[in-house]
Write an enzyme that holds these catalytic residues in place. Sequence first.
Site, PDB file in Angstrom:
ATOM      1  CD  GLU A 133     -35.110 -20.377  42.477  1.00 31.01           C
ATOM      2  OE1 GLU A 133     -35.779 -21.421  42.601  1.00 31.01           O
ATOM      3  OE2 GLU A 133     -34.267 -20.205  41.589  1.00 31.01           O
ATOM      4  CB  THR A 186     -27.691 -26.082  41.329  1.00 33.50           C
ATOM      5  OG1 THR A 186     -28.628 -26.464  40.330  1.00 33.50           O
ATOM      6  CG2 THR A 186     -27.567 -24.572  41.335  1.00 33.50           C
TER       7      THR A 186
END
Lengths: 313, 313
Positions: A133, A186
Site C-alpha cells: 500500500e 486518492t
Amino acid sequence: MEKEYIRVFAPATVANMVCGFDVLGFALDEPGDEVVIRRVKKPGVSLASITGDGGKLPREAARNTVSAGVVAFLEHIGRTDVGVEIELHKRMPIGSGLGSSAASTVGGLFAINALLGNPLPRRALLPFAMQGEELACGHGHADNVAPALLGGITLIRGYDPLDVVALPAPPGLHASVVFPHVDVPTRDARQMIRAKVALKDAVTQWGNIAGLVAGLFTDDHALIGRSMHDVLIEPTRAILIPEFHEMRRLAMAAGAIGFGISGSGPSVFAFAHDAENAAAITSTIQAHLTEQGIGSNGYVSRINRKGPRELSA
Amino acid sequence: MEKEYIRVFAPATVANMVCGFDVLGFALDEPGDEVVIRRVKKPGVSLASITGDGGKLPREAARNTVSAGVVAFLEHIGRTDVGVEIELHKRMPIGSGLGSSAASTVGGLFAINALLGNPLPRRALLPFAMQGEELACGHGHADNVAPALLGGITLIRGYDPLDVVALPAPPGLHASVVFPHVDVPTRDARQMIRAKVALKDAVTQWGNIAGLVAGLFTDDHALIGRSMHDVLIEPTRAILIPEFHEMRRLAMAAGAIGFGISGSGPSVFAFAHDAENAAAITSTIQAHLTEQGIGSNGYVSRINRKGPRELSA
C-alpha cells in the site's frame, strides 16, 4: 506442500465504513483481482502479464505492488532461490476507492505463500501487504489490506503495534456498491481533509463507531444504520463525487440500512437487509447516474468472510 | 401499586472509560446514594433532610437535583396532586468524578416512579435525569445518568435524538476505584480541554473505542486493556490529579487490565480480572496516596448490572 502453479482470487474492499475513517473495512465477494503464479527455473520474480488495467499499472516487477510484495516475502523467508512469474488479471476498476492495489498485493502474497506450502500464517502476511500500500498509495494503511487478506469486517485498533481485530459480519447484511466513472485520485482526496477537527465532532464520530461495532455484534440493522454517519470526512470528500447526495437519497429511499463513500471514493456503497434489497439499490443508483450521463460499475455482494481463495487451475 | 414510602439505592458511575469521552460509562455496586421518599398530605415536593454532604448541597427543593427531578417528573405525568418529602443520604463523595449528582437525580426519579407504581418505563426517566445534570453541572450529558439509571455499561451513541445502547459487562470484570481527596471542579476540568484536536489523534481514539466495545462483546480482557488509552483528554486532565502517573504505574504493575480517570476526576479507576486483583489495586494506590499525605476513599466493585434498586424499609 509446494506447488508449481496457483491461481487465486483476492477481494475488493470497502474501507472506512462511513464512521470508521482509517480503521474499519470489509471484504466483498465481488469484484476482485485474479493473480496467477507459475514457477520458472531462473530465481527471481518477473511480471509476465497484466490484463484489465488499461495499461495504467507499472510493468516493472519492483514497482508493481503484486510483484513487489512477492519479492519482499521471498526475501523475508530466505527463499531467494525461488523463481516465479506472475500474471495479474485486474477484474476490478483501478482508482475506484475499492482497494484495487490492496487486492493485487494481497492476491500476490496469498498466492506465493500457498505456492510454497504456507510457510507463514496468514496474518503474518499483513506487514508485507502494508508495504504494498505504501508503494501504491504513498501511505501504508491497513484499512483495505486487512479485510482483503483476512476477510470479513476488520478493525485496525492501532498501528503501534499493529492490532487487527476481526468483527462479526451479520449474516443477512449485503452490500450494494457503485463505482461512478469519475476521477478522484486518492492522494487528492486525502489532502482535502483537515488536519484539525472539532472535539465535539470527534465525540459524535466515536459515539457512532462504537454504535456500529455494537450493532455488528448484536446483528441490529437499525443500530448499524443509526451509526453510519460521518460528520468529519464525508462532507469534504462528497464534494469530489458528483451526485453523491442524490445517490444517498435514492439508496435510503430504496431501503438501505446506511450509505456512504467507499474508501476515498468515488465509489459509494450501501448496506442492505438482503440480496434483493442490495440489487434494487445498485440498479436505482446506476440508472440515475446513466440519466446524468455518468457511466458506472455496479455490484451486489455479501460480506466476504474468507478473504482470498484459490481458484481451480 | 402506589406506595406510601420507598427507600432506594442509586449507584455511583464511572464515565468516559478512558477512550470513550462523553459517550461511555458504567455503574458500580458501591458507593452510591440512598434516597427516601415519603408521602405527605400537602401537594408538592419538599426536601426533608440531606445527610452525608457536609452541608455542600442546596437545601432548596428547586435547586437540588434529587428534588428538582421529582418535581419535573410529577409535572410531566400530571400528578401535581401528589405530596412527598425526600431524604437524601449521600453515601458517596461529592465532586469526586463518580457521578454524585447523577446518583442523587436517578435515585429520586427511580424512587418517585416506583412510589407511584411505575407509570413510566425506566428508560423514559432518562430525559429528566439529564435535566438534573444540567442543573448540577451546567451541561445535560447522559454519560453518568444513563449507566446510573440503566445499570451495566452504556454507550450514548448520540444525543439528537438520544440513543443509549446497552453494552455487555464481562462477568469477571471488576473495578478498582480510588478517590483522592483533592479538588478538581468539573467545570474547570471541562474548560481545560481543547476545542480542536488533531484528526490523527481522533482516529487513534476511535480505533480504541471500537476495540473496547469489541473487547466487551468478546470478553477479551487483553483487547479491553489494549484499547484503554486516551491520547486526547487524559493528558490534559491528568495535570490536575496529583500522582496520576504513579497511580497508573502501580495499578498496571499490580495486574490491572487498564487504568484511567473516572469522569473528569480526580477519582481514578482500573479494570481488574477479579475481585482479589481489584482489591489489591485499590489498596496499593491508597497506600501510595497515604505516603504522599493525600487522603482517599477506595472501592472495589463489580459492574452493577441492575442500576438503582429498592432497599427494604
